[in-house]
Design a protein around this motif. Structure first.
Motif, short mmCIF file in Angstrom:
data_model
loop_
_atom_site.label_atom_id
_atom_site.label_comp_id
_atom_site.label_asym_id
_atom_site.label_seq_id
_atom_site.Cartn_x
_atom_site.Cartn_y
_atom_site.Cartn_z
N TYR A 28 0.88 -1.09 -0.08
CA TYR A 28 0.14 -0.03 -0.10
C TYR A 28 0.98 1.29 0.04
N PRO A 29 1.65 1.57 -1.11
CA PRO A 29 2.32 2.68 -1.12
C PRO A 29 1.68 3.99 -0.79
N GLY A 30 0.43 4.25 -1.26
CA GLY A 30 -0.41 5.44 -0.88
C GLY A 30 -0.49 5.70 0.61
N MET A 31 -0.78 4.67 1.60
CA MET A 31 -1.17 4.54 2.79
C MET A 31 0.45 4.75 3.14
N ALA A 32 1.51 4.24 2.90
CA ALA A 32 2.65 4.22 3.30
C ALA A 32 2.96 5.98 3.26
N HIS A 33 2.74 6.61 2.20
CA HIS A 33 2.97 7.86 1.96
C HIS A 33 2.18 8.76 2.94
N TRP A 34 1.11 8.58 3.27
CA TRP A 34 0.16 8.99 4.37
C TRP A 34 0.87 8.88 5.60
N PHE A 35 1.35 8.09 5.93
CA PHE A 35 1.80 7.98 7.37
C PHE A 35 3.36 8.44 7.43
N GLU A 36 4.16 8.56 6.20
CA GLU A 36 5.46 9.34 6.03
C GLU A 36 4.86 10.76 6.40
N VAL A 37 3.81 11.48 5.86
CA VAL A 37 3.58 12.86 6.12
C VAL A 37 3.17 12.75 7.57
N GLN A 38 2.34 11.99 8.17
CA GLN A 38 2.15 11.87 9.68
C GLN A 38 3.65 12.08 10.60
N TYR A 39 4.41 11.19 10.06
CA TYR A 39 5.70 11.33 10.71
C TYR A 39 6.22 12.50 10.54
N GLN A 40 6.44 13.07 9.58
CA GLN A 40 7.12 14.46 9.41
C GLN A 40 6.19 15.36 10.34
N GLU A 41 5.07 15.30 10.14
CA GLU A 41 4.30 16.54 11.10
C GLU A 41 4.62 16.19 12.55
N GLU A 42 4.83 15.06 12.93
CA GLU A 42 5.22 14.91 14.43
C GLU A 42 6.44 15.47 14.68
N GLY A 46 -11.23 -5.00 -3.22
CA GLY A 46 -9.68 -4.68 -3.83
C GLY A 46 -9.89 -3.47 -4.49
N TYR A 47 -10.53 -3.37 -5.41
CA TYR A 47 -10.78 -2.15 -6.18
C TYR A 47 -10.78 -0.88 -5.37
N GLY A 48 -11.74 -0.87 -4.53
CA GLY A 48 -12.09 0.28 -3.44
C GLY A 48 -10.77 0.53 -2.63
N ILE A 49 -9.94 -0.41 -2.13
CA ILE A 49 -8.86 -0.17 -1.55
C ILE A 49 -7.67 0.21 -2.24
N TYR A 50 -7.70 -0.20 -3.47
CA TYR A 50 -6.68 0.46 -4.49
C TYR A 50 -6.96 1.96 -4.90
N THR A 51 -8.16 2.24 -4.89
CA THR A 51 -8.43 3.48 -5.09
C THR A 51 -8.07 4.56 -3.90
N LEU A 52 -8.58 3.96 -2.74
CA LEU A 52 -8.22 4.83 -1.59
C LEU A 52 -6.76 4.96 -1.29
N ASP A 53 -5.91 4.01 -1.62
CA ASP A 53 -4.50 4.10 -1.63
C ASP A 53 -3.92 5.03 -2.44
N LYS A 54 -4.46 5.11 -3.70
CA LYS A 54 -4.18 6.12 -4.66
C LYS A 54 -4.55 7.33 -4.18
N ASP A 55 -5.45 7.78 -3.67
CA ASP A 55 -5.79 8.93 -3.15
C ASP A 55 -5.04 9.39 -2.02
N LEU A 56 -4.72 8.24 -1.07
CA LEU A 56 -3.81 8.56 0.14
C LEU A 56 -2.32 9.16 -0.17
N ALA A 57 -2.07 8.56 -1.60
CA ALA A 57 -0.75 8.83 -2.11
C ALA A 57 -0.48 10.31 -2.35
N THR A 58 -1.79 11.15 -2.69
CA THR A 58 -1.70 12.51 -2.98
C THR A 58 -1.69 13.49 -2.13
#
Length: 174
Positions: free
Chosen positions: A36-50, A148-160
């Motif tokens: 889930y690279p988009g979710m990973a990116h979302w958490f990287e941004v959280q990390y930076q904010e902290e 699966g498609y819904g999770i894929y789409t959410l993951d893509k959204d979180l990558a933004t």
């Protein structure tokens, strides 16, 4: 000048913010490992904010002629059952942080420390946003279910998600 009680509480918050950063970096690593690279990116941004939050508290203590004392960072979880569990843990963690910020504010009220109250106002507002963001993602994951498609789409959204420097820090550096 900070009271010793307020200084100790702010130092404890610095450690809590470092732990939060470490937790979100762990969550990013988990999401990456699960594909889930988009979710990973979302958490990287959280990390930076902290880390920004750490710096705000760090600088504030120094600005008020206090002493910063750093403690060791405790270990964090590294495994979650699925994306929903990951974000439910995120919400639970943010609710804990909200409690910590509220306790800091209560301490500043007891000390009649108006400067610290003013600084903490931004964090109080930030926590409302943090909890709302996690809750919105949880709601999306619940609607998606195992699609699966819904999770894929959410993951893509979180990558933004775009990282923006924390407001008090950004204002200070302007």
């Amino acid at each position: 000048m900070l009271s010793q009680k307020m200084q100790d509480a702010l130092n404890a918050q610095i450690n809590a913010e470092f732990w939060s950063a470490y937790l979100y970096l762990s969550m990013s690593a988990y999401a990456n490992a699960q594909g889930y690279p988009g979710m990973a990116h979302w958490f990287e941004v959280q990390y930076q904010e902290e880390l920004d939050h750490v710096k705000i508290f760090f600088d504030y203590i120094l600005q008020r002629d206090g002493r910063v004392m750093l403690d060791p960072i405790q270990g964090v979880p590294t495994e979650w059952a699925n994306p929903l569990d990951l974000f439910q843990n995120t919400l639970k963690h943010e609710q804990t942080v909200t409690g910590l910020i509220n306790k800091l504010y209560a301490t500043s009220l007891e000390d009649n420390d108006f400067a610290t109250q003013s600084m903490l106002k931004w964090f109080i507002d930030e926590q409302v946003e943090e909890e709302e963001n996690a809750k919105n993602i949880i709601d999306s994951l619940k609607m998606i279910g195992d699609n699966g498609y819904g999770i894929y789409t959410l993951d893509k959204d979180l990558a933004t998600r775009v990282y923006t420097q924390a407001a008090p820090l950004a204002a200070k550096n302007a």
